[in-house]
Every structure is written in structure tokens, then in C-alpha cells.
Design a protein around this motif. Structure first.
Motif, PDB file in Angstrom:
ATOM      1  N   GLN A  14       0.828  -1.202   0.000  1.00 26.89           N
ATOM      2  CA  GLN A  14       0.000   0.000   0.000  1.00 26.89           C
ATOM      3  C   GLN A  14       0.863   1.252   0.000  1.00 26.89           C
ATOM      4  OE1 GLN A  14      -3.394   0.321  -0.208  1.00 26.89           O
ATOM      5  NE2 GLN A  14      -3.367  -1.862  -0.643  1.00 26.89           N
ATOM      6  N   TYR A  21       2.211   1.871  -3.460  1.00 26.38           N
ATOM      7  CA  TYR A  21       1.185   2.466  -4.315  1.00 26.38           C
ATOM      8  C   TYR A  21       1.030   3.959  -4.006  1.00 26.38           C
ATOM      9  CZ  TYR A  21      -0.401  -2.138  -5.927  1.00 26.38           C
ATOM     10  OH  TYR A  21      -0.477  -3.385  -6.510  1.00 26.38           O
ATOM     11  N   LEU A  51     -11.775   7.405  -4.053  1.00 24.11           N
ATOM     12  CA  LEU A  51     -10.986   6.462  -4.840  1.00 24.11           C
ATOM     13  C   LEU A  51     -10.113   5.594  -3.940  1.00 24.11           C
ATOM     14  CD1 LEU A  51      -9.971   5.389  -7.566  1.00 24.11           C
ATOM     15  CD2 LEU A  51      -8.295   7.253  -7.592  1.00 24.11           C
ATOM     16  N   TYR A  87     -12.265   3.024  -2.276  1.00 24.45           N
ATOM     17  CA  TYR A  87     -12.692   2.032  -3.265  1.00 24.45           C
ATOM     18  C   TYR A  87     -11.577   1.029  -3.559  1.00 24.45           C
ATOM     19  CZ  TYR A  87     -14.130   0.060  -7.752  1.00 24.45           C
ATOM     20  OH  TYR A  87     -14.446  -0.805  -8.766  1.00 24.45           O
ATOM     21  N   LEU A  88     -10.356   1.532  -3.694  1.00 25.66           N
ATOM     22  CA  LEU A  88      -9.222   0.642  -3.951  1.00 25.66           C
ATOM     23  C   LEU A  88      -8.976  -0.289  -2.759  1.00 25.66           C
ATOM     24  CD1 LEU A  88      -6.732   3.111  -5.695  1.00 25.66           C
ATOM     25  CD2 LEU A  88      -8.098   1.299  -6.759  1.00 25.66           C
ATOM     26  N   ASP A  89      -9.196   0.240  -1.538  1.00 22.88           N
ATOM     27  CA  ASP A  89      -9.044  -0.598  -0.352  1.00 22.88           C
ATOM     28  C   ASP A  89     -10.083  -1.720  -0.360  1.00 22.88           C
ATOM     29  OD1 ASP A  89      -8.183  -1.257   2.440  1.00 22.88           O
ATOM     30  OD2 ASP A  89     -10.232  -0.627   2.874  1.00 22.88           O
ATOM     31  N   LEU A 126     -11.450  -3.114  -2.975  1.00 22.54           N
ATOM     32  CA  LEU A 126     -11.039  -4.083  -3.987  1.00 22.54           C
ATOM     33  C   LEU A 126      -9.927  -4.986  -3.445  1.00 22.54           C
ATOM     34  CD1 LEU A 126     -10.921  -1.984  -7.299  1.00 22.54           C
ATOM     35  CD2 LEU A 126     -12.672  -3.622  -6.560  1.00 22.54           C
ATOM     36  N   ARG A 127      -8.990  -4.387  -2.719  1.00 26.44           N
ATOM     37  CA  ARG A 127      -7.895  -5.179  -2.157  1.00 26.44           C
ATOM     38  C   ARG A 127      -8.408  -6.190  -1.151  1.00 26.44           C
ATOM     39  NH1 ARG A 127      -5.202  -5.387   2.298  1.00 26.44           N
ATOM     40  NH2 ARG A 127      -6.374  -3.639   3.161  1.00 26.44           N
TER      41      ARG A 127
END
Length: 325
Positions: A23, A26, A313, A316-318, A320-321
Motif C-alpha cells: 500500500q 502504491y 478512490l 474504493y481501492l481498499d 477491492l484489495r
């Protein structure tokens, strides 16, 4: 603690370390790309003075966010940090005006933030109240006390020895940034290298399992909120020094910026995931974004929209992970 539990916690910590590192990579990549785009769009972005300005503007929010990191990793939330920041700054500044030396006044300001955090922690653990409600209430209480103590007016006439903490530089680095570096290093060590830090992750991952395994969850949750309050107290003292006055309305909305920095840095609002390094990177992403949009003369209203979209965002990415895990 049983050997089986110790081994399980070691496995979870190792897994979390790998996830946090990913993370952070990223987030760091995002910060580099954002800086690259802004440097192309504005020739002033990479100037030495502008970089120092970004660092100084980000330091207060980053310190505030470091305390919020512990809370969010433990699956909690603290909405009162902005108001605690204001009250701590007011208390320290009024003591300074009354003639109290700088160091005691600074310590009292930080301790006062810790006391408010302690009250939050006790209300949550002993009163079995939701963190959202408790800290929302404290947000109003702390802000109200700050306004009562000052009659709604700024506290001015602060000594130069104090205001230099917010405005001087040491080896070209603003002193608030040096404070950020020190507390970030200490905060990282506590979170990653101590039993308390491992318990923070355990509580956030599964509080009931942590309690059944023998971890004194109530004690450690209270300590987490107390620590968060102390970080807010330090941020309040430094902000007062930087502004050369204590504003009872200071820190309005800062709690949202602190939460955003933690989430953008890779922490999960569901708890159990997060890091100090990621939070610092998240705070600088917000600082760089705001600074770049100011250089490009973008309206503050559009800036709010842009930052809000970045936060959504990141969450949202968290999500998905977590689905992939």
C-alpha cells in the motif's frame, strides 16, 4: 499468552507488514506521479521555497493524522481531533501569556489533549458507546470550551521563544517538519516493534478474538485514544506557534483531513491495516495536491471536489484489495 496465539499473531503481523508495504508503494508512486504532473504544469512547483512551503503546511495535518492512524488501525474513529487541537493550543497560549515558561506550557498543552483522548477512550470502553458518537460529542465539547476560555477571541502576545517553534528553521528545515520526523519515527517504532503496537493490529483485526485470547482490549483501546489526543495536542501547540496566536476556531475540518491522510496512505476503515509511513505519504499527497491546485489558480471549491474524489478512490481501492484477500 499461549504459543499458538503468539504464532498466529506473528503470522498476522507478517501478512499485514507485506500488505502495508504494498500500500505504501502504491501511495508513494501516486505521490511521485502527482508531483511529476504538477511540475510540468507549473514551473514554480519544484522550487526550493515551494517544497519548504508544502512541508510546513503538511506537517500539522500529518502529526494529527499519526494519532488517527492508531485509532483507525484499531477499527475506531476520532472526530474530535480538530477541536482538541484548538483547545490544546488555547490552553498552552493562555499559560504563556500568564508568564508560564515555554516548555511547561507546551507539555501541559500536549497533556490536555491526552486527557481529552482519555475521556474518549473511557466513554467508549467503559460506557460501551460507539466511537463515532463519543468523539462527535467531544468535538462539540472541546470546541465549546475553547470558545468559552477565549470569549471567541484569538489569544495573542505569545513570546518569541514559543513562536519560533512554528516559524524558524534548523538546517533549512522548518521546525514543525522536524517535529513530524521525530514523532513519525517514534510512532513507527511503537506500532511495529512493541507489544502495544501488535495489540493495536490485533484489536483492529478482530477485537472479540483478541479479548478472548487474553489481550486487555479495554485498556489498550483507552491508551490508543489517549495517544491520539496527545498527537492532537502537539499539533495544536505547533499550529499556535506557527500562527503566532491561538485561534479557538483553529482546526475546523482538520479531523476529515487527518482521516483522509490515513486512508489515502493505505489504512482500512475496517481496521487491522495501516502504517505510519503510509499516513505521512497520504498527508503529503493531500498537501501536494492542494499546493499544485493553488499554483494553477484552481478555485478552492473545485479543490474540495478533487480531494473528495481522491478520498473516495482510496477507499474504493481498499475495498477491492480486501475482496482479493
Amino acid at each position: 499468552m499461549s504459543p499458538l496465539l503468539a504464532e498466529k499473531q506473528k503470522h498476522l503481523t507478517s501478512k499485514d507488514s507485506k500488505g502495508s508495504l504494498l500500500q505504501k508503494m502504491y501511495a508513494l508512486l501516486g505521490l511521485i506521479l502527482l508531483s511529476g504532473v504538477l511540475s510540468v504544469m507549473s514551473p514554480h512547483f519544484l522550487s526550493f521555497q515551494n517544497i519548504l512551503s508544502i512541508s510546513l503546511q503538511t506537517a500539522i495535518i500529518a502529526i494529527l493524522a499519526l494519532g488517527q492512524t492508531y485509532v483507525i488501525i484499531s477499527a475506531g474513529i476520532d472526530l474530535s481531533v480538530g477541536s482538541v487541537l484548538a483547545l490544546s493550543g488555547v490552553i498552552s497560549s493562555q499559560l504563556l501569556v500568564e508568564g508560564v515558561p515555554v516548555l511547561p506550557a507546551l507539555i501541559i498543552g500536549i497533556v490536555s489533549g491526552g486527557i481529552l483522548g482519555l475521556i474518549n477512550g473511557l466513554a467508549i470502553t467503559k460506557g460501551n458507546l460507539p466511537p463515532f458518537i463519543v468523539t462527535l460529542g467531544m468535538m462539540g465539547v472541546a470546541r465549546g470550551i475553547a470558545l468559552v476560555l477565549t470569549n471567541g477571541l484569538p489569544v495573542s502576545g505569545l513570546p518569541d521563544a514559543f513562536t519560533r517553534l512554528g516559524n524558524d528553521r534548523l538546517f533549512y528545515i522548518p521546525i514543525p517538519v522536524l517535529f513530524l520526523i521525530v514523532v513519525a519515527v517514534v510512532g513507527h517504532f511503537v506500532l511495529r516493534r512493541t507489544v502495544f503496537g501488535r495489540y493495536v493490529y490485533a484489536i483492529g483485526s478482530n477485537e472479540e478474538a483478541a479479548r478472548l485470547s487474553g489481550i486487555p482490549t479495554a485498556l489498550h483501546k483507552t491508551m490508543i485514544y489517549t495517544l491520539c489526543g496527545m498527537f492532537a495536542g502537539l499539533a495544536g501547540v505547533l499550529l499556535s506557534a506557527r500562527l503566532i496566536s491561538a485561534q479557538p476556531t483553529a482546526g475546523t475540518g482538520y479531523e476529515l483531513d487527518a482521516i483522509a491522510a490515513v486512508v489515502i496512505g493505505g489504512a482500512s476503515l475496517m481496521g487491522g491495516v495501516g502504517s505510519i509511513g503510509g499516513t505521512v505519504i497520504g498527508a503529503f499527497i493531500m498537501g501536494v495536491l492542494r499546493n499544485g491546485l493553488n499554483l494553477l489558480s484552481v478555485s478552492p471549491f473545485w479543490q474540495q471536489i478533487a480531494i473528495g474524489l481522491v478520498i473516495v478512490l482510496a477507499v474504493y481501492l481498499d475495498q477491492l484489495r480486501r475482496k482479493k484477500d
